[in-house]
Design a protein around this motif. Structure first.
Motif, PDB file in Angstrom:
ATOM      1  N   GLU A 351       0.859  -1.181   0.000  1.00  0.00           N
ATOM      2  CA  GLU A 351       0.000   0.000   0.000  1.00  0.00           C
ATOM      3  C   GLU A 351       0.894   1.229   0.000  1.00  0.00           C
ATOM      4  OE1 GLU A 351      -3.458   0.070   2.807  1.00  0.00           O
ATOM      5  OE2 GLU A 351      -2.487  -1.755   3.556  1.00  0.00           O
ATOM      6  N   VAL A 352       0.467   2.263  -0.723  1.00  0.00           N
ATOM      7  CA  VAL A 352       1.224   3.509  -0.736  1.00  0.00           C
ATOM      8  C   VAL A 352       0.269   4.677  -0.528  1.00  0.00           C
ATOM      9  CG1 VAL A 352       2.975   2.558  -2.295  1.00  0.00           C
ATOM     10  CG2 VAL A 352       1.066   3.854  -3.237  1.00  0.00           C
ATOM     11  N   LYS A 353       0.828   5.775  -0.038  1.00  0.00           N
ATOM     12  CA  LYS A 353       0.071   7.025   0.036  1.00  0.00           C
ATOM     13  C   LYS A 353       1.047   8.183  -0.126  1.00  0.00           C
ATOM     14  CE  LYS A 353      -0.027   7.294   5.143  1.00  0.00           C
ATOM     15  NZ  LYS A 353      -0.929   7.407   6.323  1.00  0.00           N
ATOM     16  N   ASP A 356       1.416  15.300   2.581  1.00  0.00           N
ATOM     17  CA  ASP A 356       2.088  16.599   2.702  1.00  0.00           C
ATOM     18  C   ASP A 356       2.950  16.622   3.958  1.00  0.00           C
ATOM     19  OD1 ASP A 356       0.322  16.918   4.849  1.00  0.00           O
ATOM     20  OD2 ASP A 356      -1.036  18.237   3.739  1.00  0.00           O
ATOM     21  N   ASP A 357       3.500  17.768   4.281  1.00  0.00           N
ATOM     22  CA  ASP A 357       4.408  17.860   5.430  1.00  0.00           C
ATOM     23  C   ASP A 357       3.716  17.576   6.760  1.00  0.00           C
ATOM     24  OD1 ASP A 357       6.459  18.470   3.723  1.00  0.00           O
ATOM     25  OD2 ASP A 357       6.352  20.642   4.015  1.00  0.00           O
ATOM     26  N   ALA A 358       2.392  17.710   6.782  1.00  0.00           N
ATOM     27  CA  ALA A 358       1.629  17.426   8.005  1.00  0.00           C
ATOM     28  C   ALA A 358       1.179  15.970   8.072  1.00  0.00           C
ATOM     29  CB  ALA A 358       0.415  18.355   8.088  1.00  0.00           C
ATOM     30  N   GLY A 359       1.537  15.172   7.053  1.00  0.00           N
ATOM     31  CA  GLY A 359       1.147  13.768   7.038  1.00  0.00           C
ATOM     32  C   GLY A 359      -0.240  13.526   6.487  1.00  0.00           C
ATOM     33  N   GLU A 360      -0.855  14.563   5.885  1.00  0.00           N
ATOM     34  CA  GLU A 360      -2.193  14.416   5.308  1.00  0.00           C
ATOM     35  C   GLU A 360      -2.087  14.079   3.825  1.00  0.00           C
ATOM     36  OE1 GLU A 360      -4.997  14.548   7.100  1.00  0.00           O
ATOM     37  OE2 GLU A 360      -3.724  14.849   8.874  1.00  0.00           O
ATOM     38  N   SER A 361      -2.973  13.215   3.356  1.00  0.00           N
ATOM     39  CA  SER A 361      -2.943  12.808   1.954  1.00  0.00           C
ATOM     40  C   SER A 361      -3.190  13.996   1.034  1.00  0.00           C
ATOM     41  CB  SER A 361      -4.000  11.730   1.696  1.00  0.00           C
ATOM     42  OG  SER A 361      -3.664  10.541   2.402  1.00  0.00           O
ATOM     43  N   VAL A 362      -2.456  14.042  -0.086  1.00  0.00           N
ATOM     44  CA  VAL A 362      -2.627  15.123  -1.049  1.00  0.00           C
ATOM     45  C   VAL A 362      -3.595  14.684  -2.139  1.00  0.00           C
ATOM     46  CG1 VAL A 362      -0.281  15.967  -0.597  1.00  0.00           C
ATOM     47  CG2 VAL A 362      -0.669  14.390  -2.505  1.00  0.00           C
ATOM     48  N   GLY A 368       3.847  15.189  -3.222  1.00  0.00           N
ATOM     49  CA  GLY A 368       4.008  14.991  -1.780  1.00  0.00           C
ATOM     50  C   GLY A 368       5.044  13.909  -1.531  1.00  0.00           C
ATOM     51  N   THR A 369       5.205  13.535  -0.272  1.00  0.00           N
ATOM     52  CA  THR A 369       6.166  12.494   0.113  1.00  0.00           C
ATOM     53  C   THR A 369       5.478  11.136   0.111  1.00  0.00           C
ATOM     54  OG1 THR A 369       7.384  14.058   1.489  1.00  0.00           O
ATOM     55  CG2 THR A 369       7.753  11.723   1.916  1.00  0.00           C
ATOM     56  N   LEU A 370       6.156  10.145  -0.460  1.00  0.00           N
ATOM     57  CA  LEU A 370       5.579   8.805  -0.564  1.00  0.00           C
ATOM     58  C   LEU A 370       5.816   8.013   0.713  1.00  0.00           C
ATOM     59  CD1 LEU A 370       4.236   6.895  -2.802  1.00  0.00           C
ATOM     60  CD2 LEU A 370       6.477   5.810  -2.831  1.00  0.00           C
TER      61      LEU A 370
END
Length: 519
Positions: A351-353, A356-362, A368-370
């Motif tokens: 699974e991937v998501k 953003d920097d706050a850990g919320e899905s973009v 964003g960061t994977l």
């Protein structure tokens, strides 16, 4: 992952003993330099395991392996794992400073080293109290007074019979050092079940690896990508593997492909680009007609290289993203659904998501960061608990890679977090700019990094390797920038082009952009 794991599981029993019992006479290694059957390989691993036990190596002890791709590498790796020790494969072409780091960091109880590595290894070995050193290779060696055993003598005294240690799927089996594209290598600890998970998820579900396949990995076995490609993937399918113990060279690999005719070929983007340049030479015949699947990982595969390879050889390259921490590829292109410039879709079992920097899905299309999770994830960074805690968030692994997902569900790699550029307040992916640069007829390789001017403003610099006899000049630099400007918005166009003879790379082929930033 398909199927539950048993309470007791040993890596060597699964990948070597089981297939050797089913088809003992089948060839496991076709070369180089000679054929070795499954039963011969299993027996060699048993001898290595018994010999390590005789030297006092026990459960949890590390065994350093500095070997080229070979039957001896595989035997040492599985021999260590079978007795419950931890295999630590490292680059056999490393320098003394690298070996000092590996020895001080892993504190091995034994080392199995190739004779060609001794000149660099022996000076480093003095940083640790004398440990048993076993030397593989035929040539006469000068050990400078350091006590060393010769591999052939060492295994000759050991039995071919060895019962596997009572290990669990979650016990440590091996440690892999990151390739150092972002600095000093650190060791990711992997467990006995991790290779089983990776082979089921990727080799079976994506590649459809078969017993009649012959695999050839340009990437070496000490590298996480190469370890799967060149060793436990073919073993998992009862297939054959081709090993190249020599340093990688494009002409030699082309010759090996023509001679042995592999069906599955693994490499990195820079190598595919080099083969294409070789194929441009009118006197050079490059034959990949035996290959049914090509795989690329290590860095993103530029669309220009994907398209050129398909034109030249009629084969789609399956681009993927993996990591040492996850052991192998977890996002991959799918045969028949490749989109140039994309890594494809999450591999079954992962699974991937993108956050953003706050850990919320973009949202789709946003960078964003994977984060990734799956059962092949590493247990820890060896003796770096604070980094382990930052990287592992519950069962998620924070990759440090910047990605976006398009409206069709394809994932696109934008670069490492520290490779991303912010120009005029907007994010720039170096990969996107590099792909545009590679479309210029005189550009062979390119890497884009950030710089800061005297006013403190950020801008991008393109480091370019030219094709053939092309010469760098201000006129050509301007022409290259105009080429990019015709394809990308203006803030993504490099302000400066620097010509160079080669780009700094790790031994696994990744471009070391941090060195270019410091240039």
């Amino acid at each position: 992952m398909h199927g539950k794991l048993p309470e007791h599981f040993n890596l060597a029993s699964h990948f070597l003993d089981a297939p050797a019992a089913l088809h003992p006479g089948r060839v496991a290694i076709i070369g180089e330099p000679r054929e070795i059957t499954y039963s011969e390989l299993a027996a060699l691993a048993n001898r290595a395991g018994n010999a390590l036990c005789a030297q006092g190596v026990s459960h949890g002890d590390r065994v350093l392996i500095a070997q080229p791709d070979s039957a001896e590498f595989i035997a040492a790796f599985f021999g260590a794992a079978k007795i419950g020790a931890v295999a630590v494969p490292v680059n056999p072409f490393a320098r003394s400073s690298d070996y000092i780091h590996y020895l001080e960091n892993s504190e091995p109880q034994a080392a199995i080293v190739h004779s060609e590595s001794l000149a660099e290894f022996l000076p480093a070995s003095s940083v640790r109290p004398q440990i048993p050193i076993v030397v593989v290779g035929e040539e006469t060696i000068d050990s400078h007074g350091v006590s060393c055993a010769k591999w052939n003598d060492w295994i000759a005294a050991a039995s071919e019979q060895l019962a596997a240690a009572d290990t669990s799927p979650r016990d440590a089996a091996f440690m892999l050092y990151t390739s150092g594209s972002g600095g000093a290598p650190k060791a990711a600890v992997h467990r006995h079940a991790d290779s089983l998970v990776a082979s089921r998820n990727y080799a079976q579900s994506v590649l459809g690896l078969r017993a009649d396949d012959l695999t050839f990995s340009v990437s070496k076995l000490f590298f996480a990508y190469g370890l799967g490609n060149g060793m436990y993937f073919p073993l998992s399918a009862g297939a054959r593997m081709m090993l190249n113990p020599e340093r990688t060279s494009v002409p030699h690999v082309i010759d090996l492909v023509a001679r042995y005719r592999p069906t599955i070929f693994f490499a990195v983007p820079t190598f595919y680009a080099a083969v294409l340049r070789e194929a441009e030479r009118p006197e050079r015949r490059v034959d990949f007609s035996s290959v049914r699947k090509c795989v690329s990982a290590g860095e993103t595969l530029p669309a220009e290289i994907f398209n050129a390879w398909k034109r030249q050889f009629g084969i789609e390259i399956l681009d993927g993203i993996g990591s040492t921490e996850m052991l192998h590829i977890f996002i991959s292109s799918v045969p028949g659904k490749c989109k140039p410039g994309s890594c494809g879709f999450p591999v079954p079992g992962y699974e991937v998501k993108i956050v953003d920097d706050a850990g919320e899905s973009v949202r789709d299309g946003e960078i964003g960061t994977l984060w990734v999770r799956g059962a092949s994830a590493f247990a820890e960074y060896w003796r770096i608990p604070e980094l382990t805690a930052r990287t592992k968030r519950d069962d998620w692994v924070v990759t440090g890679d910047k990605f976006f997902c398009d409206s069709e569900g394809y994932y696109h790699y934008c670069g490492r977090a520290d490779d991303m550029l912010k120009v005029a307040g907007m994010w720039v992916s170096p990969m996107e700019v590099e792909n545009a640069l590679l479309g210029h007829p005189h550009v062979a390789e390119a890497a884009v990094v950030g710089a800061t001017d005297e006013r403190g403003l950020s801008y991008s610099v393109a480091h370019v390797v030219l094709r053939g006899n092309a010469q760098g000049s201000e006129k050509l630099a301007a022409e290259i920038c105009e080429h990019v400007k015709a394809r990308l918005v203006s803030y993504k166009v490099p302000r400066e082009v620097r010509f160079c003879s080669e780009l700094p790379k790790t031994v696994t082929g990744k471009i070391q952009r941090f060195k270019l930033r410091g240039a």
